[in-house]
Design an enzyme around this catalytic site. Structure first.
Site, PDB file in Angstrom:
ATOM      1  N   LYS A 172       0.867  -1.190   0.000  1.00  0.00           N
ATOM      2  CA  LYS A 172       0.000   0.000   0.000  1.00  0.00           C
ATOM      3  C   LYS A 172       0.896   1.231   0.000  1.00  0.00           C
ATOM      4  O   LYS A 172       1.802   1.352   0.824  1.00  0.00           O
ATOM      5  CB  LYS A 172      -0.854  -0.017   1.262  1.00  0.00           C
ATOM      6  CG  LYS A 172      -1.589   1.282   1.538  1.00  0.00           C
ATOM      7  CD  LYS A 172      -2.448   1.126   2.756  1.00  0.00           C
ATOM      8  CE  LYS A 172      -3.038   2.462   3.166  1.00  0.00           C
ATOM      9  NZ  LYS A 172      -3.972   2.330   4.282  1.00  0.00           N
TER      10      LYS A 172
HETATM   11  C1  R5P Z   1      -1.651   4.734   7.904  1.00  0.00           C
HETATM   12  O1  R5P Z   1      -0.572   4.250   8.091  1.00  0.00           O
HETATM   13  C2  R5P Z   1      -2.835   3.911   7.880  1.00  0.00           C
HETATM   14  O2  R5P Z   1      -2.508   2.639   7.358  1.00  0.00           O
HETATM   15  C3  R5P Z   1      -4.054   4.440   7.149  1.00  0.00           C
HETATM   16  O3  R5P Z   1      -4.968   3.426   7.213  1.00  0.00           O
HETATM   17  C4  R5P Z   1      -3.787   4.843   5.727  1.00  0.00           C
HETATM   18  O4  R5P Z   1      -3.079   6.006   5.665  1.00  0.00           O
HETATM   19  C5  R5P Z   1      -5.012   4.812   4.792  1.00  0.00           C
HETATM   20  O5  R5P Z   1      -5.929   5.709   5.076  1.00  0.00           O
HETATM   21  P1  R5P Z   1      -6.137   7.083   4.304  1.00  0.00           P
HETATM   22  O6  R5P Z   1      -6.860   6.756   3.043  1.00  0.00           O
HETATM   23  O7  R5P Z   1      -6.966   7.845   5.282  1.00  0.00           O
HETATM   24  O8  R5P Z   1      -4.797   7.692   4.038  1.00  0.00           O
END
Ligand code: R5P
Length: 269
Positions: A172
């Site tokens: 991710k």
């Molecule tokens: C951060 O490390 C977390 O994994 C969050 O879940 C991630 O940033 C994803 O969420 P967003 O779309 O709010 O950035």
């Protein structure tokens, strides 16, 4: 990948489209009661039918999610830091046995390439991949970006490639200009985070751009649960990811559904 690992993986990335809309609600593990996630149960309940997978910690899973749910769980197993201190100083927080007991479909943790504790987080990833391989559980590496890092293709390409080289089964990361280069240099599937809340139209554009640059989906949090109409937003995101909608089509859908979702409820007579 052995059969168990492939089976878990196919629950997260839909075999019919080869894509996924993951809902991230793990923010509290370092930033406490994030806006929109003050009561995780309430936030998640309405969105769950539209999420292909749910990313969260074991604390929120146990307290706020119905065990009868069929949505695959991607369990965050790193932490130990807060927004008040150095974020890269993470450790592994949750045993693989607990992840198995919780019947999760994948485990996830952050790496901080270029961060103060870069080595520690990369070795955490290696350890987690070894455990995942032992029990057939895929590992999602999250490329956390420190304040001093540029979110550009060079940096994100470096971080994603390192994650894949260490054995992460999917990664991710953030969307950036020239995202195709990040995709090309990373031999495992990529999902993109949404990042800080931006206007819905922009978040839909980000989703479209990421998918068309080669991401297999999104792992989105704030741009869904902080939206004025979260259910409308996740449905609009799905239309791009799974139905190849354009940004205009998805925006029209969002606005239609938003009108319905935000309509004042007439009390029953
Ligand atoms: C951060 O490390 C977390 O994994 C969050 O879940 C991630 O940033 C994803 O969420 P967003 O779309 O709010 O950035």
């Amino acid at each position: 990948m052995d059969w168990g690992m492939k089976n878990r993986f196919s629950k997260i990335i839909r075999p019919d489209t080869g894509r996924t809309v993951m809902l991230a609600v793990d923010h509290g593990y370092f930033q406490g009661p994030t806006t929109g996630l003050e009561e995780p149960r309430k936030t998640v309940e309405q969105l769950l039918p539209y999420a292909d997978a749910l990313m969260l910690t074991r604390g929120v899973l146990r307290t706020s999610i119905d065990p009868a749910v069929s949505t695959p769980i991607v369990l965050r197993v790193s932490g130990g830091t807060s927004i008040l201190k150095e974020l890269s100083n993470e450790g592994l927080t949750t045993s693989i046995e607990d992840a198995i007991r919780l019947n999760v479909s994948a485990v996830t943790m952050s790496i901080f390439v270029g961060g103060e504790y870069e080595r520690q987080t990369l070795l955490n990833l290696s350890k987690l991949v070894n455990l995942g391989e032992r029990y057939g559980i895929p590992v999602l590496a999250v490329t956390a970006v420190g304040r001093d890092m540029n979110r550009d293709a060079r940096y994100l390409g470096l971080a994603c490639r390192i994650a894949a080289e260490l054995g992460a089964h999917f990664v991710k990361t953030y969307f950036c200009e020239d995202f195709e280069k990040v995709v090309r240099g990373c031999p495992v599937p990529l999902v993109v985070a949404g990042g800080k809340k931006i206007p819905e139209q922009d978040a839909l554009q980000l989703t479209y751009n990421a998918i068309h640059a080669g991401a297999v989906g999104v792992d989105m949090g704030r741009n869904i649960f902080q939206s004025e109409a979260p259910v409308a937003m996740i449905k609009a995101v799905r239309s791009i990811v799974h139905e190849n909608a354009t940004v205009d089509e998805a925006s029209i859908l969002y606005n239609l559904l938003k009108a319905e979702e935000t309509k004042p409820k007439v009390p029953a007579q």
